[in-house]
Design a protein around this motif. Structure first.
Motif: not given
Length: 387
Positions: A378-387
């Motif tokens: 989930x942390x990794x996925x939300x990092x992608x959302x920010x991009x």
């Protein structure tokens, strides 16, 4: 006026169909400690039954696009429900394990096609605000069947009466849908609409990094693992009686159901990200409580386990549309569903093998490991959302 009445009827019918989808889903998880004694089977052998069921569910889902060309939505729903009823009846008429294994393909075929059918139909005809509630009513069905099993196990010590009662409910819903079948008289024409896509649209490159969302859903098999093994864990590891163990599973599904309805309300006041992170924190905490011997507090902890998982599936499914172009998002979502089914196939088999070698005492450790993996993803996925 007639349009309003038709929409109201459609809403109610779809809610009832979703309840029927949930009714068979807690049977093996809640009743297996009792069923296996009648069938003289091992505690871990439930995974073989769920694997067969899921395989046939997967195949019927994949074949839906071909079936939909020849059958109306009503015909697919009625045929699917009939298959489920046949499977339930086969479960209760004998103590022969072979017949039990024969029942699982009927259950799988029935549950696969109807799931795709109802989702397509509801998305097409119902407002988006009602879609999240449908998953809540699926939880109503799961909780109802778990409660029915708990009642008959504690009152009559009979899992057969319980499954018979669930089969009767399915028959009544089948008759109701048959009476109102004109509301589902159309064929699914989604295949026609997809045929008009241009080559540029269909040839968009799909990167491996997009698979992080489907990988999350692969590990989301934690929900199915809890539903399948929770009761057996308490019976095998703490010698809890069958009725009480089934009650714990009922509370887990109840927490999941209540959580889905609460999530629908929370999304109006909180960001999805906040809801997901807070529930993951609760899931980590409640996973640790599985190590403790059962007591009065266990009723609260298993309920909170279900509540903690409740927003993860629906809210994480919305992220691809925020992260990717439309066609990529559609593809990611389809992979999400496929990877989720793959996880539900793999983890029960894997865990059954581990339980056989190491005993059910490792169940809390495995649940905690899955929770940690989900949190990292989930942390990794939300990092992608920010991009």
């Amino acid at each position: 006026m007639s349009k309003k009445v038709t929409l109201s009827t459609l809403v109610v019918l779809n809610f009832i169909i979703y309840i029927s989808l949930g009714l068979p889903d807690s049977i093996l998880g809640s009743a297996w400690p009792s069923m296996r004694q009648s069938y003289e089977m091992g505690a871990s052998q439930v995974s073989y039954l769920t694997t067969i069921m899921l395989l046939f569910s997967f195949f019927s889902s994949m074949l839906y696009t071909k079936i939909a060309k020849y059958l109306t939505v009503a015909q697919v729903i009625l045929t699917s429900m009939l298959c489920v009823i046949i499977g339930l009846i086969l479960m209760i008429i004998t103590s022969n394990p072979i017949v039990l294994f024969l029942a699982t393909p009927f259950m799988g075929i029935g549950q696969g096609a109807i799931d795709v059918t109802v989702n397509h139909f509801a998305a097409k005809h119902l407002p988006s605000s009602l879609m999240s509630l449908l998953h809540g009513f699926y939880g109503v069905g799961v909780s109802m069947s778990a409660a029915i099993l708990t009642f008959f196990l504690s009152t009559f010590s009979s899992w057969r009466f319980a499954i018979g009662a669930i089969a009767l409910l399915e028959i009544l819903i089948l008759l109701l849908i048959f009476v109102y079948r004109r509301h589902f008289a159309e064929r699914d024409d989604s295949q026609e609409s997809t045929s008009h896509k241009t080559n540029a649209e269909t040839n968009q490159k799909f990167k491996l990094s997009y698979l992080i969302n489907p990988i999350f859903y692969f590990f989301y098999a934690i929900e199915a693992v809890m539903g399948i093994f929770l009761a057996t864990y308490y019976v095998e590891n703490f010698q809890v009686n069958n009725a009480q163990a089934a009650f714990f599973t009922t509370l887990f599904w109840l927490g999941l159901m209540v959580g889905r309805f609460v999530t629908g309300a929370l999304t109006r006041f909180m960001q999805d990200k906040t809801i997901i992170y807070s529930h993951l924190g609760l899931l980590l905490l409640m996973s640790i409580t599985l190590f403790l011997p059962p007591g009065l507090y266990t009723m609260g902890t298993v309920f909170l386990l279900g509540l903690a998982m409740s927003p993860l599936y629906p809210l994480m499914m919305m992220l691809p549309n925020q992260m990717y172009p439309e066609l990529i998002a559609q593809r990611v979502i389809s992979y999400n569903v496929g990877f989720c089914m793959l996880g539900i196939l793999v983890f029960p088999l894997l865990f059954s093998a581990l339980f056989k070698i190491l005993s059910f005492s490792i169940f809390p450790t495995l649940i905690l490991m899955l929770t940690v993996i989900l949190s990292v993803l989930v942390v990794l996925i939300f990092k992608q959302v920010k991009k």
